[in-house]
Scaffold this motif. Sequence first.
Motif, PDB file in Angstrom:
ATOM      1  N   ASP A   1      13.597  20.433 -26.288  1.00 27.29           N
ATOM      2  CA  ASP A   1      14.594  21.443 -25.928  1.00 27.29           C
ATOM      3  C   ASP A   1      14.250  22.778 -26.589  1.00 27.29           C
ATOM      4  N   GLU A   2      15.115  23.756 -26.423  1.00 31.22           N
ATOM      5  CA  GLU A   2      14.810  25.106 -26.904  1.00 31.22           C
ATOM      6  C   GLU A   2      14.770  25.194 -28.426  1.00 31.22           C
ATOM      7  N   ASP A   3      15.295  24.174 -29.087  1.00 36.47           N
ATOM      8  CA  ASP A   3      15.250  24.146 -30.549  1.00 36.47           C
ATOM      9  C   ASP A   3      14.133  23.242 -31.068  1.00 36.47           C
ATOM     10  N   ASP A   4      13.191  22.896 -30.177  1.00 38.85           N
ATOM     11  CA  ASP A   4      12.096  21.992 -30.537  1.00 38.85           C
ATOM     12  C   ASP A   4      12.605  20.637 -30.998  1.00 38.85           C
ATOM     13  N   ARG A   5      13.686  20.239 -30.426  1.00 38.35           N
ATOM     14  CA  ARG A   5      14.174  18.878 -30.661  1.00 38.35           C
ATOM     15  C   ARG A   5      13.802  18.033 -29.439  1.00 38.35           C
ATOM     16  N   LEU A   6      13.464  16.812 -29.692  1.00 36.32           N
ATOM     17  CA  LEU A   6      13.038  15.938 -28.606  1.00 36.32           C
ATOM     18  C   LEU A   6      14.270  15.286 -27.972  1.00 36.32           C
TER      19      LEU A   6
ATOM     20  N   ARG B   1      17.371  13.707 -30.002  1.00 41.70           N
ATOM     21  CA  ARG B   1      18.666  13.532 -29.338  1.00 41.70           C
ATOM     22  C   ARG B   1      18.478  12.525 -28.197  1.00 41.70           C
ATOM     23  N   VAL B   2      19.260  11.465 -28.230  1.00 38.31           N
ATOM     24  CA  VAL B   2      19.180  10.460 -27.169  1.00 38.31           C
ATOM     25  C   VAL B   2      20.431  10.573 -26.294  1.00 38.31           C
ATOM     26  N   VAL B   3      20.186  10.735 -25.021  1.00 43.05           N
ATOM     27  CA  VAL B   3      21.281  10.827 -24.057  1.00 43.05           C
ATOM     28  C   VAL B   3      21.256   9.572 -23.191  1.00 43.05           C
ATOM     29  N   LYS B   4      22.368   8.882 -23.155  1.00 44.28           N
ATOM     30  CA  LYS B   4      22.505   7.714 -22.279  1.00 44.28           C
ATOM     31  C   LYS B   4      23.337   8.145 -21.076  1.00 44.28           C
ATOM     32  N   PRO B   5      22.697   8.347 -19.917  1.00 43.67           N
ATOM     33  CA  PRO B   5      23.491   8.684 -18.743  1.00 43.67           C
ATOM     34  C   PRO B   5      24.081   7.398 -18.161  1.00 43.67           C
ATOM     35  N   ARG B   6      24.435   7.407 -16.891  1.00 49.27           N
ATOM     36  CA  ARG B   6      24.909   6.195 -16.238  1.00 49.27           C
ATOM     37  C   ARG B   6      23.776   5.150 -16.226  1.00 49.27           C
ATOM     38  N   ILE B   7      24.101   3.903 -16.472  1.00 56.62           N
ATOM     39  CA  ILE B   7      23.090   2.845 -16.495  1.00 56.62           C
ATOM     40  C   ILE B   7      23.285   1.946 -15.272  1.00 56.62           C
ATOM     41  N   GLY B   8      22.185   1.648 -14.616  1.00 59.63           N
ATOM     42  CA  GLY B   8      22.245   0.814 -13.421  1.00 59.63           C
ATOM     43  C   GLY B   8      22.036  -0.650 -13.716  1.00 59.63           C
TER      44      GLY B   8
ATOM     45  N   THR C   1       5.085  13.406 -24.141  1.00 60.38           N
ATOM     46  CA  THR C   1       5.685  14.739 -24.261  1.00 60.38           C
ATOM     47  C   THR C   1       5.152  15.452 -25.494  1.00 60.38           C
ATOM     48  N   ILE C   2       5.001  14.707 -26.579  1.00 59.51           N
ATOM     49  CA  ILE C   2       4.435  15.314 -27.794  1.00 59.51           C
ATOM     50  C   ILE C   2       3.002  15.774 -27.518  1.00 59.51           C
ATOM     51  N   ALA C   3       2.238  14.920 -26.826  1.00 63.25           N
ATOM     52  CA  ALA C   3       0.826  15.255 -26.576  1.00 63.25           C
ATOM     53  C   ALA C   3       0.684  16.419 -25.608  1.00 63.25           C
ATOM     54  N   ALA C   4       1.483  16.413 -24.532  1.00 66.15           N
ATOM     55  CA  ALA C   4       1.304  17.409 -23.474  1.00 66.15           C
ATOM     56  C   ALA C   4       2.211  18.621 -23.647  1.00 66.15           C
ATOM     57  N   GLY C   5       3.249  18.474 -24.454  1.00 67.50           N
ATOM     58  CA  GLY C   5       4.196  19.569 -24.634  1.00 67.50           C
ATOM     59  C   GLY C   5       5.053  19.816 -23.406  1.00 67.50           C
ATOM     60  N   ARG C   6       5.162  18.813 -22.558  1.00 70.85           N
ATOM     61  CA  ARG C   6       5.913  18.996 -21.300  1.00 70.85           C
ATOM     62  C   ARG C   6       6.860  17.817 -21.086  1.00 70.85           C
TER      63      ARG C   6
END
Lengths: 998, 253
Positions: free
Chosen positions: A420-425, A453-460, A479-484
Amino acid sequence: MSINLNVNSKSHEIDVAPGESLLKALRAEGYYGVKQGCDTGECGACTVLVDNRPVNACVYLTRQAEGKEIETIEASGEHPEQGWKLTEGLHPLQQAFVAGGAIQCGFCTPGMILAAKDLLTRNPNPSEAEVREGISGVLCRCTGYVKPVQAILHAAAVLRGEAEPGEMITPDDIDALFISLPESPAQETSEETQTSVQVLPKVLIAPQTKNWKHVGQPEQKVDAVKLVQGKPAFAADFEIRGMLIAKVLKSPLAHARIKHIDVSEARELPGVAAVLTHKDIPRVVYSTAGQSHPIPGPLDSFSLDNKVRFVGDRVALVAAENSEIADQALKLIKVEYEELPSLVDSRLALDNEALLHDQPEYVDFAESDASRNLAARLHIDIGDVDQGFEAADHIFEHEYSVPKVQQAAIEPHVVITYWDEDDRLVIRTSTQVPFHVRRILAPVLQLPLKRIRVVKPRIGGGFGGKQEVLIEDVAAHLTIAAGRPVIFEFTRQEEFVAARPRHPMHIKMKTGVKEDGTITANEMYCLADTGAYGSHALTVTGNTGAKAMAIYVGDGEYRQNPNIRFVADIVYTNTTPSGAFRGYGVPQGFWAVERHMERIARELELDPIEFRMKNALREGELQPFSTAWSEGREPVPETIETNGLEECVRQGRAAIGWDQKFGIEGWHQVSGKPTLRKGIGISLAMHGTAIPYLDMGAASIKMNDDGSFNLMVGATDLGTGSDTVLAQMAAEVLGVPLEDLIVYSSDTDFTPFDKGAYASSTTYISGAAVVGAAQKVADRLTYRAALILNERGDGPEVNPSEIRLADRRATTQDGRFVTLEEIGQHALHQGEQEQIMAVDSYVSPVAPPPFAAQFAEVTVDIETGQVVVDKLVMAVDAGIIINPVTAGGQIEGGMTQALGYAVCEEMIYDDKGVLREQNLRDYHIFQANEMPQMETIFVETFEPSHPFGVKAVAEIPTDAVAPAVANAIMDACGADLNVIPATPERIWKSLKESAELK
Amino acid sequence: MILEYHRPDTLEQALALLARSNPTTLPMGGGSVLNAPSDEEVAVVDLQNLGLNVLKLKGNKLNLGAALTLQGLLDNPDIPDALSKAIRHEATHNLRQVATIAGTLVVSDGRSAFTSCMLALDAQLILEPGAEELGLGDLLHMRTEKLPGRLLTQIVIPMNVKLSYDYVARSSADLPIVCAAVTQWPSGRTRVVLGGYGSAPTLALDGPQADGWQEAVQNAYGQAGDDWASAEYRSEISAVLSARCLENIAIIK
């Protein structure tokens, strides 16, 4: 190539590759109601209408659809009130699904509604069998299809003008919910009718509940309206710029060391953003089990290792611009393996030359011993077992086996990670355990916990399979390796070969019994197969004994001093790692215990029900295992405060017509069908409710200006309805309708901690936290109501303790009141300003067990061994039922999963460790058009350790179906099974063996 | 992986495309199997514009266009009840909407209920180019040889016959572990087909009468053991199911 696609009467000009599926194209255009559950046309989650016919979009090319009319769920209806714009609202089918509780996880719901829409267009007045056939192409793993079928039949009536939309549960139905239970057997239904058309289960209601307005009521699920519209609520329904697709190179060998790996060509492939091997990331040993700290099991896993331990184990990770490039990159990775001896049969595991975990980083837990392939060991002695055997008149010894089986949630495991914009994953993942994901991954990723930060959306759907930190690290490393941003989604094949199925076990039973049927000692030895890694090894198998072996303590003197021994070896093999699956070891245990009890009863010519009840645990007695074991932690003795087992047996027995069938001459024969035999069987079950002194849940409640509340919970609703029942408890305390509770779950940044959805704990543990928080808020509401009323001065001075909350009002004993909206506005804007908000948390000192009596009726073809399960009845004491519709859905869905365990589901490996069942076609889960009749009865007890008297309901329906079905098979034809599933050949063989013996 | 998609308007265009060997070019009916992920690189020829989704009754024969869907066939009230049962067993409601009869026959393995019945019916096929006529039984074990570059355009089944189908499976909608399909002509000609095993259903008997069916079934499935069932089981149960089919045929009006 650019084509024109007509979706929901809108034209889309899109570029598509020749082989691009309609599913992919529609989702790319934002039609997220089209879900991906497989990519082979087997599950139907991607159902859309093409020229008014239901089509599985995953195996339908976009190009095929050119020139046709495509309809997705997004065209079916919408929320009726959208600010100043009013709409026509939901389609009658959607309304019926919402009103009838036909939605659990909601992942299959859009597909099911579209299939039903097609049916009702062609046939406005379908029979139940026609409805079942019409939705047979859409698999549901949650509901057992009972309520969806009912909803469709109701919607059909609405569309014919014979019923009112949404009125599936009338006031009369609610009254009927609480009437006495039937004393006579249920009416036989016609061949076409496989379920009784009734939304609500029967509830034998506890007296404590009579004044409650929300608890105990069949409230509509708080998330139903979004799910019925197919809104983008799930983990994969998320758009972010520049997202890469992750893929994993999997091992083709069961056991091998990676001698050399060359990824240079893959890295050079245009469109590849990152390729990672064990050489590229930190070597951190951990456990993937989503459990509290410290993990009660060995640390034996790495994100990537220089060794592979099962076919499907990770070798390398790739992130690329699209899935085609990622696939191509996988093919360019060159791996040189040194193949090692492999081990597939758990009975050969101990001290085998094939040693799975020889890495120096291995961290033992308790009696694990990697040098012997031993992931965990248990030895529990209660009383004097040897003396108990000496006191017996008869000793019974048998061996039983259960297979590895898959959760088969229709939504696969899926995760998206990004900085995210604060360099938090940020990790947006389909998990049951968001807080454990954060804690466990922090060291693996070498990030401070606070930067995740872990976000749990709706789970199927999860069913335990998402109580594993299974895939989050893959996307995170990339994501760490590619920065994306990276998305990683299991294919259905990966779900089978690389997720975490139920532990297979070989179980030996030895039981001492007196002539009068008193059990004097009971012993179980369990050999459990944890596969290649030991997550959940100790705790799953511990529950096999701690629940299944606890129910029969013996009679007379043995009630106070039962003799029980439970010994287990949990071993490594080169197969798919086992893990958590709804029931968590207990179905395995009850298969053995309840088959064993049936054999004993029959051999001693005792009535199987009387024999069981004579020895079964009763109210006021100690849960025997509570003195000896607590999931790897210090045990604390626990007394059973509530036990409705006797009433469950009485009610279930009446519902299935036991006394008119069992042992009745002539009932077993089927008129005109000389090769068919009918049979009836019973099994008892008990489970647990959370883990005492460990499982912690928390909740916060915040009041808004209008008198509504934000209820924020770390608990994770997988489709069970836990968000709804938690809100119902809060609504009861706060005196507001359910619609005034805005439930949010869960996000490690914003919601309080909860250990997650497992151990049948959410209603009990998280519910108690919600009630605690609600009570704190209620205290502030009554304080402020008194403040306002006393400021008004239009009556005698009011004390907050004299104020009652109900109907959105705080009301005094003399009838004066303040609305909650007035309180909200006063608190935020007017006087003694404050944010009314409270948080509470709860840990239980006990784990009160739910109890159940499971009945099954079957028909067996004695020539072929084919069994058809005709009816399942489950009578359950789960304490107070907060919501009879959602709880009923839990029982129906759980019984359906357990039915698969009983008759068709298994995972078989060849001697090279290759799995036979790698798709839903071979594995086969039950479809709507082959279900037995199912009936649920709740026998309420008021568990004193919980403010609303609840116990667990989620897992117990999986415990006893298999033995009840097998006992019914035995009753039908004498086939005596030691192994499930009860395939035709196994029954046939048993019949042949018994014929040869005679 | 599908490299090219074509939707020709004429049979000639389709055949010209199918005649190519590079890339491998395959006809696509509904695509329910062909469109699943695969490493094989192919071009596909979508048949939907060729008018092959027809169904015509001619005397005692039912002529079926190759691109007729399973649902299209199921919706015809004249087909034998056993064939309806097999179609329902073959595919779910969703898959029946797109899966074509030719596509189902071409990709089926031994566990196909529909192919078992069509083999029992002695379905006759027409392959283009050349309008080659051959029986389904001649094709099933020669698919890799017969089909490249060709298009199955028409299937013909008899309607003056009695067909029966029975099976054993783990559950009623599961794939058969063993199945039997039996067809009897007015002349007494009887065909017994067994399924549930191998790469295609097996014709156990095609005789002027049903005589000798027990031995034929034993011979056909005497060695039919695999991961899903033993040969002993399949052998015995195939006899049971065949007997039931024959009994059932005796009472079909």
